[in-house]
Design a protein around this motif. Sequence first.
Motif, PDB file in Angstrom:
ATOM      1  N   TYR A 156       5.045  -1.547   4.289  1.00 57.80           N
ATOM      2  CA  TYR A 156       3.575  -1.786   4.607  1.00 57.80           C
ATOM      3  C   TYR A 156       3.912  -3.512   5.389  1.00 57.80           C
ATOM      4  N   ARG A 196      -2.331  11.854 -11.046  1.00 62.36           N
ATOM      5  CA  ARG A 196      -3.363  12.581 -10.411  1.00 62.36           C
ATOM      6  C   ARG A 196      -4.020  11.919  -9.125  1.00 62.36           C
ATOM      7  N   ASN A 249      11.543   0.525  -1.484  1.00 62.85           N
ATOM      8  CA  ASN A 249      10.750   1.171  -0.665  1.00 62.85           C
ATOM      9  C   ASN A 249      10.620   1.566  -1.699  1.00 62.85           C
ATOM     10  N   HIS A 250       9.618   3.364  -0.932  1.00 64.20           N
ATOM     11  CA  HIS A 250       9.162   4.690  -1.764  1.00 64.20           C
ATOM     12  C   HIS A 250      10.507   5.632  -2.648  1.00 64.20           C
ATOM     13  N   ASP A 251      11.580   5.500  -1.611  1.00 61.39           N
ATOM     14  CA  ASP A 251      12.647   6.421  -2.363  1.00 61.39           C
ATOM     15  C   ASP A 251      14.098   5.257  -3.203  1.00 61.39           C
ATOM     16  N   GLY A 252      13.592   4.024  -3.858  1.00 53.49           N
ATOM     17  CA  GLY A 252      14.229   3.316  -4.531  1.00 53.49           C
ATOM     18  C   GLY A 252      14.536   2.305  -3.402  1.00 53.49           C
ATOM     19  N   LYS A 281      17.559   9.749 -11.715  1.00 53.77           N
ATOM     20  CA  LYS A 281      18.000   7.860 -11.779  1.00 53.77           C
ATOM     21  C   LYS A 281      17.246   7.018 -12.568  1.00 53.77           C
ATOM     22  N   MET A 283       0.983  -1.087  -0.118  1.00 55.95           N
ATOM     23  CA  MET A 283       0.258  -0.114   0.710  1.00 55.95           C
ATOM     24  C   MET A 283       1.077   1.098  -0.159  1.00 55.95           C
ATOM     25  N   LEU A 284       0.706   2.222  -0.958  1.00 51.31           N
ATOM     26  CA  LEU A 284       1.835   3.465  -1.350  1.00 51.31           C
ATOM     27  C   LEU A 284       2.075   4.367  -0.357  1.00 51.31           C
ATOM     28  N   THR A 285       2.577   5.283   0.468  1.00 48.25           N
ATOM     29  CA  THR A 285       2.010   5.807   0.927  1.00 48.25           C
ATOM     30  C   THR A 285       2.828   7.397   0.002  1.00 48.25           C
ATOM     31  N   GLU A 312      -1.240   7.872   3.411  1.00 49.81           N
ATOM     32  CA  GLU A 312      -1.023   6.865   3.463  1.00 49.81           C
ATOM     33  C   GLU A 312      -2.305   6.131   1.964  1.00 49.81           C
ATOM     34  N   GLU A 313      -2.346   5.020   1.139  1.00 53.90           N
ATOM     35  CA  GLU A 313      -3.189   5.141  -0.320  1.00 53.90           C
ATOM     36  C   GLU A 313      -4.773   5.169   0.672  1.00 53.90           C
ATOM     37  N   ARG A 351       3.439   0.502   9.256  1.00 51.65           N
ATOM     38  CA  ARG A 351       4.253   1.284   8.603  1.00 51.65           C
ATOM     39  C   ARG A 351       5.772   1.291   8.657  1.00 51.65           C
ATOM     40  N   ASP A 363       3.570  -2.701   0.160  1.00 50.58           N
ATOM     41  CA  ASP A 363       4.881  -2.278  -0.646  1.00 50.58           C
ATOM     42  C   ASP A 363       4.265  -0.490   0.585  1.00 50.58           C
ATOM     43  N   HIS A 364       6.031  -0.481   0.216  1.00 49.74           N
ATOM     44  CA  HIS A 364       6.023   1.691   1.118  1.00 49.74           C
ATOM     45  C   HIS A 364       6.077   0.891   2.268  1.00 49.74           C
ATOM     46  N   LEU A 399       7.652   0.895  -8.322  1.00 54.16           N
ATOM     47  CA  LEU A 399       6.228   1.953  -6.840  1.00 54.16           C
ATOM     48  C   LEU A 399       7.464   2.973  -6.262  1.00 54.16           C
ATOM     49  N   GLU A 400       8.974   3.068  -6.346  1.00 56.98           N
ATOM     50  CA  GLU A 400       9.529   4.677  -6.984  1.00 56.98           C
ATOM     51  C   GLU A 400       9.036   5.615  -6.754  1.00 56.98           C
ATOM     52  N   VAL A 401       8.131   6.740  -5.821  1.00 55.87           N
ATOM     53  CA  VAL A 401       8.152   7.963  -6.058  1.00 55.87           C
ATOM     54  C   VAL A 401       9.318   9.079  -5.898  1.00 55.87           C
TER      55      VAL A 401
END
Lengths: 112, 181, 979
Positions: free
Chosen positions: C252, A55, C448-451, A99, A1-3, A14-15, C277, C249-250, A75-77
């Motif tokens: 969790y 979005r 992770n979210h930061d790669g 990156k 689950m994304l943040t 969180e998502e 988390r 993911d991330h 899923l990297e932000v």
Amino acid sequence: MLTLQCPYCGVQAEETELTPGYEAHLKRFGPGSSAEEFESYMFARKNPKGVHFERWRHAYGCGKWFLAARDTNTLEVFGTYPAQSSEPPADLVAKIKAKRPEWPGYSEEGNK
Amino acid sequence: MSNPVSALNGQSYDGFAKITEIGPMGMITLRCDLAEKPVAAALKKLGLSVPAPRRIAKAGARSVGWMSPDELLLILPYAEVAATLETLNKALAKLHFLAADVSDARAVFRIEGDKANQVLAKLCPVDLAMLEPNELRRTRAAQVAAAFWAEDGGYTLVSFRSVAGYVMGLLTVSSAKGAEI
Amino acid sequence: MSTRLQKGGRLIDRSTRAEFTFNGKRMSGHAGDTLASALLANDQMLVGRSFKYHRPRGIVAAGPEEPNALVNLGRGERLEPNQRATTTELFAGLMASSQNHWPSLEFDVGVANNYVSRFLPAGFYYKTFIHPRAAWKHVFEPIIRQSAGLGSAPKDPDADRYEYVYAFCDLLIIGGGIAGLNAALAAGQSGKRVMLIEQTAHWGGRAVVDGDEVEGESAEDWVKSAVDALKTMKNVTMRNRCMGAGVYDHGYVLANERVADHTPMDGRPKQRVWRIRAGHIITATGAIERPLSFAGNDIPGVMLAASVRDYVVNFAVSPGDRTVVVTNNDDAYLTAIALVGAGVSVPAILDARTNVTGDLPARARAMGIRIEAGRGIASVKGGKRVTGVQVCLQAGEGAVLEEIACDAVAMSGGWSPVVHLWSHCGGKLNWSETLSAFVPDASRPPLNHDGAAMVTAVGAAAGIYRAADIITGEAGTQAPVPPVWVMPQGAPIALRSKMWLDYQNDVKVSDVQLAAREGYESVEHTKRYTTLGMATDQGKLSNINGLAVLSSALGAEIPQVGTTTFRPPYTPVTIGALAGEARGEIFQPLRRTPMHAWHEENHAYMEPVGLWRRPYCYPRSGETHAQAVHREVKNTRENLGLLDASTLGKIIVKGPDAGRFMDMLYTNMMSTLPIGKCRYGLMCNEQGFLSDDGVVARIDEDTWLCHTTSGGADRIHAWMEDWLQCEWWDWKVYTANVTEQYAQIAVVGPNARKLLEKIGGMDVSAETLPFMQWADGNLGGFAVRVYRISFSGELSYEIAIPASHGAAFWALLHAEGAEFGAMPYGTECLHVLRAEKGFIMIGDETDGTVTPLDLGLSWAVSKKKADFLGKRGMERTFLADPDRWQLVGLETLDGSVLPDGCYAVAQGTNENGQKNTEGRVTSTYYSPTLNKGIAMGLVKHGPARMGQVVEMNKVDGSTVKARIVDPVFFDKAGEKPNV
């Protein structure tokens, strides 16, 4: 689950606190536009494996829409930024380029 | 006019934390450019100032919370709402703004006790240990929108009025004796 | 026999006794026992029957990998099926029963399947699906239905409660063995927020059982001081009985805490799901021992070697009096040493390796234990219990060299690191030739979210087994474990078809080999074809062995064949725990209007409208719902009806650009609406399809109030904000959703004005407050806003009042309205009233594919405006097609009510042989006013076919004739509301 971090209120949400809004930076075509233009606006969506601009709305928070640059594969932000942007900020684009050297860069067609 | 009746008419529950529905409480939503001088001036008349993002500031019986970059929530005695709205409408007349009475659109709960944080930890995806002093956190409580902040050794939680019964149910189940984390 | 030893047992408290029952038989254990150790202490080795062949099965393991010892726990509203005896902590009064047997565990009829096993090969189910068809329906399905299944599904609602908790940390460590404790100490000292979870009730993992030495102390002492040190750290949270179920993911992680499984009904939640988390995750999840594949390896009494050791050391239970150890590695020697140390006989250690060196074999040899190198088991003797083993050369084909009498076999095929949690989110694996196991590839971690790497595996979970190495984190030179996938190496089919890989799903070596011969090359396909690893244990014991057998049958290397996908949860989590608090009254939010309590007190029959509950009708004593609706309709048309319309959406739109914005939102012109007036409007999505409708009121120069449908308020508010924030962000417009601020009450019917005039406080006359206008004022002492709008075709006032006064005002209207015949009416009456008037309803006449033009609402679509949302969409050629179905009224020739959703049947059939259609019903009701069935529908060329008759289909296949008419059935001139 994304943040994702809401760029307006700073919450690392969180998502479940967000609602998705699909592709970012769509150009609206209204009356007078050609069938092709209207199709591009209404139906033709990018679906890249990799860098994507999306979005999101902080629906259970400050209620603001924001945009996110994300790798749909890992899923990297890469970053989030206000919805009042007609294209991704230059520093974010540079960060993604660093990156993901193979990424062709942001353009209307570039990340199809 | 009859006396205003809050959603649950003051229902309460004694678990390992004490849950109380409070109110009716006066609330005004104010949408405007928060940087405009007349906004600060209008708040000053109420003894308040424009809060920083995600903060709530209290002065006596009144508070003002930051809801979004262009939205504040004024919390004040129920009886003051009409007059305050009038004051705001006058003070901000030259601005583009929207002020509306939302007192009756909300339900307000107090969660009190040493372990009040545990009740929220069961319902809200929020890192409570990192909640800053006077932070107003908008999030969800289980399946509905909620906002809360720490106050007087407990928490004040605001939800929509129509789901007050659901929220009371959540808080009750989550604070049941024996369910301490 | 299996028995309790006189001495030892580090986890049990011999001073306490816990009585329990198994299949109704009274037994006794000690505090600290698991159900499995207590059963073994009572010589209950036979605990279940296998899924397919109903073979007798005993306890194999001592942890969550256990495939056989699944029991029904408890009964009635506390019945839990498929609980593993090995992870169930014993408590006084526990009731367990075995599963999948009939009529009894000892004597089971289904075991006949065992003797016809050659007719139940791999892919049995798929093969029977194919042919003969009749055999499936009449032979196989009934048999399978009778014999399949594990535990019994509970029939009663769960009496226990469960909950979620959200937790946050910098570092989550999953696994409380020495690897996890060591990682927690380091991170805890660095000041990080650490959470350490362990699935069992005890800290220390294997090291404390095996008596390892850690940093110069006994593992027991080291663990104790580590736990004590961690407990003093405020930044460290420790939870035992808490299983890391899944990594997502991330950062969790879901973890399942068994809060009160072992202390039932003590007032605590039974289980708690942690939604964690974490900034980073360390998996210290240990390793699982692998069985060996030899004939009869499923006979009760054949167990994993380390599990035998667990029972001896932790619970002072010896699974047998004479235990043969069979192995391909040194670790199993510890079991022989422990057994002999406990005074139990070990007749032999059969080691598949020809060259046995190493410290542990030397210790065993020194204790006088017989060691046979290069040997294996040809076959285990016994039925419901091991009676002996036949010894053979591992390198041979199973010629029996000797028979050794024994009642237990401790087997070890080496260890497999628990890589599940590493793999859940994409961590990759390498095949280690040295360990004959898959180990996490630290260079390809989940991200992770930061790669950055999200998970780190440590200890046995990373393939580092020695205590000293675990502490340093560096794998030293590891003793190689030569793979033994089949024992003996050249076993003929007679032996291979008795070698179990998956105990729970009854998959044998021969089944996997058959699948390979039949062309199943992908491990994922073989899994599904043979059901290998698909049982509730998810192949914890069988996957690697099965994979090795498959790769050898395919002549491929193990890494080329690969593993199946590891998916959460690590072990099953009960549905109750996943539901958390969401059950009963709070299963779902229920939205209540301020008058909700009144409706309930007045016996309203409620229906869900979104998350709201609205009165459908208010049946009086002896009335059916239909009768109540008819009464409410007639009364509203003739006297006075009161409707709770509070659920209607109310959104304020304000600002210098609000008029411009309103013109974009609505298909018709809203900017020109004069202050004080109301106008009905339509909203479309960008495709030009209707999405919502409602009455708009112009409040002042730059303020409009939009009414939306009951279900539409949040959606439309979000839609407005979307356009304002993302497209026209330079427009000066603010919105506020004030739906819940106001109770709204519709006062409807010929007597509506009389009631309001009686209450008094403001002028509601036709002159001062004409139709389609609004006014603020006061009624009966309440501050109100009154809208002269009508969704019923009657004289109607919709009155908005702050919600906190809603109930009082509603009561006042009823009290004062009695003399005018006031009655409440519900949503069904509302529907009938609007259908009689031909008013459309979003969701009935529309379904996301209907345009305003389809509904004859072109009068509400501006031709003047250059743009509005949906304008370009509507211009698409297919939406201008004259063949599109359009709104008409429908009246049956016989006066009956058309079935909901029925179609107008046209000539001919389509390519699927179905009748062609030329229209459909969208709303259909009995009209008490007109005393006949009325309907609205969309019909091809409908408006041009007035008076024509169409055939409408019915569920029974017949049709009913209906005439196409004007959709306005009542008061066509619209005079009634405008008085």
